[in-house]
Write a protein that holds these residues in place. Structure first.
Motif, PDB file in Angstrom:
ATOM      1  N   ILE A 357      -0.238  14.644  -9.778  1.00 17.20           N
ATOM      2  CA  ILE A 357      -0.440  13.539 -10.722  1.00 17.20           C
ATOM      3  C   ILE A 357      -0.913  14.069 -12.075  1.00 17.20           C
ATOM      4  O   ILE A 357      -0.469  13.596 -13.128  1.00 17.20           O
ATOM      5  CB  ILE A 357      -1.444  12.525 -10.125  1.00 17.20           C
ATOM      6  CG1 ILE A 357      -0.815  11.817  -8.916  1.00 17.20           C
ATOM      7  CG2 ILE A 357      -1.894  11.508 -11.167  1.00 17.20           C
ATOM      8  CD1 ILE A 357      -1.795  11.020  -8.083  1.00 17.20           C
ATOM      9  N   GLU A 395      -3.100   5.057 -15.877  1.00 12.94           N
ATOM     10  CA  GLU A 395      -1.998   5.088 -14.918  1.00 12.94           C
ATOM     11  C   GLU A 395      -2.214   6.162 -13.854  1.00 12.94           C
ATOM     12  O   GLU A 395      -1.921   5.961 -12.678  1.00 12.94           O
ATOM     13  CB  GLU A 395      -0.676   5.302 -15.656  1.00 12.94           C
ATOM     14  CG  GLU A 395      -0.248   4.087 -16.491  1.00 12.94           C
ATOM     15  CD  GLU A 395       1.049   4.331 -17.247  1.00 12.94           C
ATOM     16  OE1 GLU A 395       1.684   5.384 -17.022  1.00 12.94           O
ATOM     17  OE2 GLU A 395       1.428   3.462 -18.066  1.00 12.94           O
ATOM     18  N   SER A 396      -2.732   7.304 -14.274  1.00 16.93           N
ATOM     19  CA  SER A 396      -2.991   8.370 -13.298  1.00 16.93           C
ATOM     20  C   SER A 396      -4.097   7.956 -12.326  1.00 16.93           C
ATOM     21  O   SER A 396      -4.027   8.247 -11.123  1.00 16.93           O
ATOM     22  CB  SER A 396      -3.385   9.667 -14.014  1.00 16.93           C
ATOM     23  OG  SER A 396      -4.667   9.569 -14.617  1.00 16.93           O
ATOM     24  N   GLU A 399      -2.612   5.782  -9.749  1.00 16.78           N
ATOM     25  CA  GLU A 399      -1.800   6.555  -8.792  1.00 16.78           C
ATOM     26  C   GLU A 399      -2.679   7.293  -7.790  1.00 16.78           C
ATOM     27  O   GLU A 399      -2.302   7.462  -6.619  1.00 16.78           O
ATOM     28  CB  GLU A 399      -0.877   7.530  -9.532  1.00 16.78           C
ATOM     29  CG  GLU A 399       0.331   6.871 -10.148  1.00 16.78           C
ATOM     30  CD  GLU A 399       1.498   7.833 -10.337  1.00 16.78           C
ATOM     31  OE1 GLU A 399       1.555   8.873  -9.629  1.00 16.78           O
ATOM     32  OE2 GLU A 399       2.356   7.537 -11.191  1.00 16.78           O
TER      33      GLU A 399
END
Length: 456
Positions: A357, A395-396, A399
């Motif tokens: 990621i 966003e990471s 995830e």
């Protein structure tokens, strides 16, 4: 003419307990989490007695004003963030240790007691309060209870929830509820004590706690093992736990974290390593235990295994671990600190996934973790002034939480849900789970005044 919130609060509070200066109240608006909205409080109240807390809750209920309970605001999920027009109820002035009982092995404390203060006080009597979050020099017992916090010693001694025997809680309508017990055993009625632990101030305001203590163990001695890959270090963790060992601490720092600590504190940690594993024992013969664990580390591929020579060297290694999150924050200025917990057997897959990621989003993500529990702290480092980098950081972060759930884990092992992980709590619990939890909330807080906007 109807009287104002401040006037009504003043009927039952000393003047010094009410803070209305907007420049000051703004400093109470949020905890230490990034990407968490915070509102503007109407007033900050700093009570010193249970009766004063009850007055605040009765007044808030009468006027339908939200109340946000706070401790030291060291939290990392936005659970202590203010909402617009709320009463911030800061409990830091309720900081007395009321009783330490060596026979019953309990301590009775107010919520504003600092974790380290309690730990040192019981140590003087040959006792031990194990939960020790990395912020233990600042965080309060009430905050620890609100977020069900953990610490470095959880692998052997467990988390905060396992040490809370009973609570005094002011409910939303101002009634005082006492839960739990002082006895070593007790199963009368529903376990309301455990329900309040981790509830993030959404069910009631904790104004007192009866805590279990243990005999003080011997000074722990630490071993440091270097690995050429995070996967090898995680394999060592599995071998240690499978082998039946009970370390008092089993912590992992990846290469990014080790470098960050060295850059900030110049501690001389080995930057050539891909993963540094710290194992400790507080047994009568720690050398024997460390030798056995050292052999397992070597079998898993450790490139170097070095036991600390004494307690002072052990403490230096532990200080390096405690500095990890502060050091990672210095890398870019802002961090998002995750606390996804996975089964120990999935720890290697978790760290490998975080590395993928980080590469995908071109970000620096350091990982330190309570490896013995599978509780990871992937820490996304970013420049908050760079909008694109901030977007990629968020966003990471999402995830990483998705990865944790895929691996059979949970979105939070010890930091709580707060504002930061509300959407993810629903995914983890499922619709039936959310409905049941909302029903519990409605039972204790039918008007929805306590810490609104958190958890759900």
């Amino acid at each position: 003419m109807s009287r104002t919130l401040i006037e009504l609060l003043g009927d039952g509070l000393p003047a010094e307990a009410l803070v209305t200066d907007p420049d000051v109240t703004a400093s109470y608006a949020h905890d230490m989490a990034s990407f968490c909205d915070a509102g503007t409080p109407a007033v900050v109240v700093l009570p010193r007695t249970v009766e004063q807390v009850q007055h605040v809750m009765r007044t808030a209920t009468a006027l339908r004003v939200p109340v946000v309970p706070q401790g030291a605001r060291t939290g990392l999920s936005g659970a202590a963030n203010a909402s617009d027009g709320c009463v911030v109820l800061s409990l830091v002035k309720m900081d007395r240790i009321l009783e330490i009982n060596p026979v019953d092995r309990i301590a009775v404390v107010e919520p504003g007691v600092i974790n380290a203060t309690l730990s040192r006080a019981v140590n003087e009597l040959g006792l031990y309060y194990p939960p020790d979050p990395s912020s233990w020099e600042m965080c309060t017992i009430g905050g620890n209870i609100g977020t069900a916090s953990g610490g470095l010693c959880c692998v052997k001694y467990g988390v905060t929830a396992e040490y809370v025997l009973g609570l005094d809680v002011v409910l939303a309508d101002g009634r005082l509820l006492s839960t739990g017990r002082r006895t070593a055993k007790g199963v009368a009625g529903y376990d309301l004590t455990r329900l309040f632990v981790g509830s993030e101030g959404s069910l009631g305001v904790v104004v007192g706690a009866t805590l279990a203590l243990k005999p003080q163990p011997p000074q722990q001695i630490v071993l440091a093992a270097e690995f050429a890959s995070a996967a090898a270090a995680c394999d060592a963790v599995c071998k240690i736990m499978e082998g039946g060992h009970t370390p008092s601490l089993l912590e992992l720092m990846d290469r990014t974290t080790v470098k960050a600590v060295n850059d900030m504190a110049h501690m001389g940690l080995p930057e050539t390593t891909e993963a540094l594993l710290l194992a400790a024992f507080d047994t009568p013969d720690p050398a024997k235990d460390l030798a056995a664990v050292g052999a397992l580390c070597e079998a898993a591929g450790a490139t170097q295994v070095v036991p600390a020579e004494d307690a002072a060297e052990s403490e230096l290694l532990l200080q390096a671990r405690r500095l990890s999150l502060t050091a990672l924050e210095a890398v870019k200025g802002t961090t998002m600190i995750d606390d996804v917990c996975v089964p120990r057997s999935a720890l290697g897959a978790m760290l490998e996934g975080v590395e993928r990621i980080a590469d995908k989003y071109s970000l620096t993500i350091g990982v330190c973790c309570h490896a013995g529990d599978g509780n990871t702290h992937p820490t996304v480092c970013f420049d908050a002034q760079d909008a694109d980098e901030g977007r990629r950081a968020r966003e990471s972060f999402d995830e990483i939480m998705a990865l944790g759930l895929e691996l059979g884990g949970t979105i939070t092992g010890e930091h709580g849900v707060g504002v930061l992980k509300k959407e993810w709590l629903a995914r983890e619990l499922g619709p039936v789970g959310v409905d049941v939890q909302r029903a519990v909330k409605a039972t204790f807080d039918p008007l929805g005044l306590l810490n609104p906007g958190k958890l759900f």
